[in-house]
Design a protein around this motif. Sequence first.
Motif, PDB file in Angstrom:
ATOM      1  N   SER A  50       0.816  -1.212   0.000  1.00 48.91           N
ATOM      2  CA  SER A  50       0.000   0.000   0.000  1.00 48.91           C
ATOM      3  C   SER A  50       0.855   1.270   0.000  1.00 48.91           C
ATOM      4  N   ASP A  51       2.161   1.118  -0.137  1.00 47.31           N
ATOM      5  CA  ASP A  51       3.080   2.254  -0.184  1.00 47.31           C
ATOM      6  C   ASP A  51       3.886   2.214  -1.480  1.00 47.31           C
ATOM      7  N   SER A  52       4.708   3.234  -1.688  1.00 46.50           N
ATOM      8  CA  SER A  52       5.546   3.304  -2.886  1.00 46.50           C
ATOM      9  C   SER A  52       7.005   3.070  -2.505  1.00 46.50           C
ATOM     10  N   LEU A  53       7.720   2.374  -3.371  1.00 42.59           N
ATOM     11  CA  LEU A  53       9.146   2.127  -3.162  1.00 42.59           C
ATOM     12  C   LEU A  53       9.942   2.819  -4.261  1.00 42.59           C
ATOM     13  N   SER A  54      11.050   3.424  -3.874  1.00 43.62           N
ATOM     14  CA  SER A  54      11.987   3.933  -4.872  1.00 43.62           C
ATOM     15  C   SER A  54      13.355   3.429  -4.469  1.00 43.62           C
ATOM     16  N   GLN A  55      14.160   3.135  -5.452  1.00 46.11           N
ATOM     17  CA  GLN A  55      15.427   2.487  -5.163  1.00 46.11           C
ATOM     18  C   GLN A  55      16.550   3.208  -5.886  1.00 46.11           C
ATOM     19  N   PHE A  56      17.580   3.579  -5.115  1.00 49.06           N
ATOM     20  CA  PHE A  56      18.793   4.117  -5.711  1.00 49.06           C
ATOM     21  C   PHE A  56      19.744   2.950  -5.900  1.00 49.06           C
ATOM     22  N   ILE A  57      20.196   2.761  -7.114  1.00 47.67           N
ATOM     23  CA  ILE A  57      21.134   1.669  -7.404  1.00 47.67           C
ATOM     24  C   ILE A  57      22.450   2.306  -7.816  1.00 47.67           C
ATOM     25  N   GLY A  58      23.514   1.893  -7.164  1.00 46.27           N
ATOM     26  CA  GLY A  58      24.834   2.445  -7.436  1.00 46.27           C
ATOM     27  C   GLY A  58      25.284   2.250  -8.872  1.00 46.27           C
ATOM     28  N   GLN A  65      29.076   0.531  -3.423  1.00 45.40           N
ATOM     29  CA  GLN A  65      27.954   1.289  -2.885  1.00 45.40           C
ATOM     30  C   GLN A  65      26.785   0.350  -2.608  1.00 45.40           C
ATOM     31  N   ILE A  66      26.139   0.591  -1.501  1.00 41.79           N
ATOM     32  CA  ILE A  66      24.949  -0.169  -1.146  1.00 41.79           C
ATOM     33  C   ILE A  66      23.743   0.612  -1.649  1.00 41.79           C
ATOM     34  N   ASN A  67      22.787  -0.084  -2.226  1.00 48.01           N
ATOM     35  CA  ASN A  67      21.600   0.609  -2.708  1.00 48.01           C
ATOM     36  C   ASN A  67      20.657   0.937  -1.557  1.00 48.01           C
ATOM     37  N   ILE A  68      20.106   2.153  -1.598  1.00 44.75           N
ATOM     38  CA  ILE A  68      19.162   2.612  -0.580  1.00 44.75           C
ATOM     39  C   ILE A  68      17.763   2.524  -1.164  1.00 44.75           C
ATOM     40  N   LYS A  78       4.812  11.039   1.594  1.00 46.42           N
ATOM     41  CA  LYS A  78       5.693  11.313   2.726  1.00 46.42           C
ATOM     42  C   LYS A  78       6.697  10.176   2.860  1.00 46.42           C
ATOM     43  N   LEU A  79       7.969  10.529   3.053  1.00 50.53           N
ATOM     44  CA  LEU A  79       9.018   9.525   3.226  1.00 50.53           C
ATOM     45  C   LEU A  79       8.866   8.866   4.596  1.00 50.53           C
ATOM     46  N   LEU A  80       8.707   7.539   4.599  1.00 54.75           N
ATOM     47  CA  LEU A  80       8.525   6.788   5.835  1.00 54.75           C
ATOM     48  C   LEU A  80       9.833   6.202   6.353  1.00 54.75           C
ATOM     49  N   LEU A  81      10.546   5.491   5.472  1.00 51.75           N
ATOM     50  CA  LEU A  81      11.747   4.752   5.858  1.00 51.75           C
ATOM     51  C   LEU A  81      12.787   4.796   4.753  1.00 51.75           C
ATOM     52  N   GLU A  82      14.047   4.652   5.138  1.00 55.04           N
ATOM     53  CA  GLU A  82      15.127   4.393   4.184  1.00 55.04           C
ATOM     54  C   GLU A  82      15.758   3.066   4.590  1.00 55.04           C
TER      55      GLU A  82
END
Length: 185
Positions: A50-58, A65-68, A78-82
């Motif tokens: 029920s939320d949205s995910l966005s992923q930074f990939i190195g 680099q670890i992806n966040i 609203k940003l909930l978690l990283e």
Amino acid sequence: MRYTLLPFIAIVLFTTSCNTAPDPFFISKSSVGQLSDTTKVRDLEQVFKSDSLSQFIGGDEFTGQINIIKVFEKETQKLLLELTPNEALDSLATIQTIRIMDERFETNLGLNKNSTFESISSQYKISSIQNTLRSLIVSVDEINAYFTIDKSELPEELRYDTTKKIEAISIPTTAKIKDFFIQWY
């Protein structure tokens, strides 16, 4: 009469206990909302359906680099978690570090990202305090958490020397938490 009510009471208790959904904002030693310390990256879309995910990939697993992975509330964005997995670019990896970004996430004792140092020290045993260049890192092993406190919250004589050992008694009770992290090993 007494024995005929017993099975009925047992059935009612069983069905009501099965219907309780976990609190989506509760933090414990092994969970943050519906996320647990065994949740794999590949399962995140199901956990946060029920939320949205966005992923930074190195871009390359050789960069180190670890992806966040950022979790946003769908309605408000609203940003909930990283989330930081323990392995980059691996769908079978589990989550290693969670940065709490929303104040609704809290422990059973009411500790959240808007709490003060007094909330930490009065309710939990502080495992360690690390003195870094710009902040203090306060660890609480009891809930697998660590908090950063900006050094501008400290008395002047403690702000600039990174070699000085800082004790909990030296930190003002009104010092605000800058960042709230849960770390699973």
